[in-house]
Design a protein around this motif. Structure first.
Motif, PDB file in Angstrom:
ATOM      1  N   TYR A  49       0.827  -1.210   0.000  1.00 29.27           N
ATOM      2  CA  TYR A  49       0.000   0.000   0.000  1.00 29.27           C
ATOM      3  C   TYR A  49       0.866   1.267   0.000  1.00 29.27           C
ATOM      4  O   TYR A  49       1.959   1.292   0.579  1.00 29.27           O
ATOM      5  N   GLU A  73      -1.012  -0.495  -4.047  1.00 30.59           N
ATOM      6  CA  GLU A  73      -2.343   0.110  -4.105  1.00 30.59           C
ATOM      7  C   GLU A  73      -2.291   1.482  -3.418  1.00 30.59           C
ATOM      8  O   GLU A  73      -1.849   1.592  -2.272  1.00 30.59           O
ATOM      9  N   VAL A  75      -4.038   4.514  -1.540  1.00 29.61           N
ATOM     10  CA  VAL A  75      -5.234   4.675  -0.717  1.00 29.61           C
ATOM     11  C   VAL A  75      -5.350   6.123  -0.260  1.00 29.61           C
ATOM     12  O   VAL A  75      -4.403   6.697   0.283  1.00 29.61           O
ATOM     13  N   THR A  87      -7.680   3.706  -4.512  1.00 24.98           N
ATOM     14  CA  THR A  87      -8.775   3.319  -3.627  1.00 24.98           C
ATOM     15  C   THR A  87      -9.157   4.509  -2.758  1.00 24.98           C
ATOM     16  O   THR A  87      -8.300   5.089  -2.089  1.00 24.98           O
TER      17      THR A  87
END
Length: 472
Positions: A49, A73, A75, A87
């Motif tokens: 992340y 990812e 966030v 996200t």
């Protein structure tokens, strides 16, 4: 639970690295991402992340390059609307990192998407909060930045959001939690940050003015907004880069790493759309420099002063650096969104001199020499420190023109008589001197050691003014 703070002093920025069971997360990374990748490789971990506490204003984050290079990812907290794949978490959403958990706490106020990340260890114990610009050590994030991007997000509206975020989300958490903020002292994202870069939440509840339990909402707003200075002009532009996306740092550096001979440098630097940025120290620059150069030394708050002085983030720049520091300068420019370096003087300033090119110089004096000059002649004195520094103590009869306001106040400086400029230690006054030179001023001297030297070695009359606490 081990949380590694990666602190970069020149922009007072803290990123964070957490790893557990082969999975790693980076919080609020800088644009040059290889150090984070190297750190994860050292742990044989995969970066899972990249958590962003908000769309940053004072630097361009490295989240996009980290995603491109590692597949991590990205966030953001609730309400974020990034212009790329990421996200957008919900309030209270939990992310697993190995056996750790990371809980999103939506804390609007500094910006609307601002979020705090609650860190929970493998035993389910709450360890700390990565608070971004919601909560600093000794301060909280200023609420007046978002209005420069979205007009209806006024500072009053955001300050009221922050009041409720702190009291309804942050202050309800356990006193033993460790606070990990995004910035420390020297950042323009707050007004009174501590030099400490971590603390317990309990101590912040006792000592941070913004967390006083008896504060009304109106009192909070008044205290928070009082004493805020104008934010640097590049802040909204960095927000937009972080929000919409940007070119990879690798491509930016590829275009910037263009060595120029003295002849080539001379031709390019004479273009009206190009500026010469000399990053050497103030002493070397004053002794000899290329005419029309701006001096902002690399060994100081380089990136933030470039952002204050060079108004156009798309400005084409050619560099004069110490040998071997060319890439460092390019990276530090790109940290704040200045991605248009188009070359550098190969071999540095020495090659310029060897080529027999025109040079200029600036006169510097010591504090003792200033005292001697003032005993025999009338001189105008200009202090280019921040107003708060000037208000604390300054030379009697000096006039305060803060460096970040210099370009708007050039008509204040006389062209028909000698004047003196000084700052705290000589770094900022040399930036000012190079700007004055560029604008045709010849009749001035710079105090090399600044006010700190003047105060130590002279008996020149000084005045002090103690600011009310609301002005700090």
């Amino acid at each position: 639970m081990k949380v590694e703070q990666i602190y970069t002093g020149c922009i007072a920025h803290a990123a964070y690295y957490i790893e557990n069971n082969g999975e790693a997360a980076i919080f609020d990374p800088l644009r040059e991402v290889q150090p984070y990748i190297d750190r994860a490789n050292k742990d044989n971990a995969k970066i899972k992340y990249v958590f962003e506490t908000h769309f940053h204003a004072d630097f361009v984050s490295g989240h996009l390059d980290l995603k491109a290079k590692t597949g991590a990812e990205i966030v953001f907290g609730p309400t974020a609307k990034p212009g790329y794949e990421a996200t957008v978490a919900t309030d209270g959403q939990v992310f697993d990192l190995g056996n750790y958990k990371i809980k999103v706490i939506h804390t609007p106020g500094h910006t609307m998407e601002s979020s705090t990340y609650l860190l929970i260890d493998e035993n389910g114990k709450e360890h700390g909060i990565i608070s971004g610009d919601t909560l600093f050590i000794g301060d909280v994030g200023r609420p007046d930045l978002a209005q420069h991007v979205i007009a209806e997000l006024t500072q009053d509206k955001l300050a009221r959001h922050l009041y409720h975020s702190l009291r309804e989300k942050i202050m309800l958490l356990s006193d033993d939690l460790i606070v990990y903020p995004n910035h420390g002292a020297g950042s323009a994202c707050g007004k009174n940050m501590s030099k400490e870069t971590t603390d317990t939440l309990g101590n912040q509840k006792r000592t941070n003015y913004a967390l006083r339990p008896d504060m009304t909402e109106d009192e909070f707003v008044e205290e928070l907004l009082t004493g805020l200075t104008t934010p640097p002009g590049y802040f909204p532009k960095n927000v937009l880069m972080n929000l919409k996306g940007y070119e990879s740092l690798d491509k930016v550096l590829e275009k910037a790493k263009h060595p120029l001979t003295a002849d080539q440098f001379e031709v390019i630097s004479e273009r009206k759309d190009v500026i010469i940025l000399d990053t050497r120290n103030a002493t070397d620059f004053a002794a000899a420099f290329i005419p029309n150069s701006i001096n902002i030394g690399i060994d100081g708050s380089f990136a933030s002063w470039v952002g204050e002085i060079v108004s156009d983030i798309n400005q084409k720049i050619v560099l004069v650096t110490e040998s071997g520091r060319e890439e460092e300068c390019m990276i530090r420019l790109s940290r704040v969104g200045y991605d248009h370096t188009i070359g550098y003087l190969e071999g540095g300033f020495e090659n310029w001199k060897k080529a027999g090119k025109q040079i200029d110089s600036l006169r510097r004096i010591s504090g003792e020499q200033l005292e001697q000059m003032l005993a025999t002649e009338e001189l105008s004195l200009f202090d280019v420190r921040k107003q708060s520094e000037f208000d604390s103590e300054h030379l009697v009869s000096s006039k305060n023109i803060p460096l970040n306001q210099l370009n708007y106040n050039l008509d204040v400086f006389p062209k028909d008589k000698l004047f003196v400029i000084y700052c705290a230690g000589g770094y900022r006054s040399m930036i000012a001197a190079s700007i004055l030179k560029q604008n045709g001023y010849e009749n001035f001297v710079d105090v090399s050691g600044g006010f700190s030297e003047i105060a130590k070695v002279t008996k020149l009359p000084k005045t002090a003014y103690v600011c009310p606490s609301t002005m700090l």
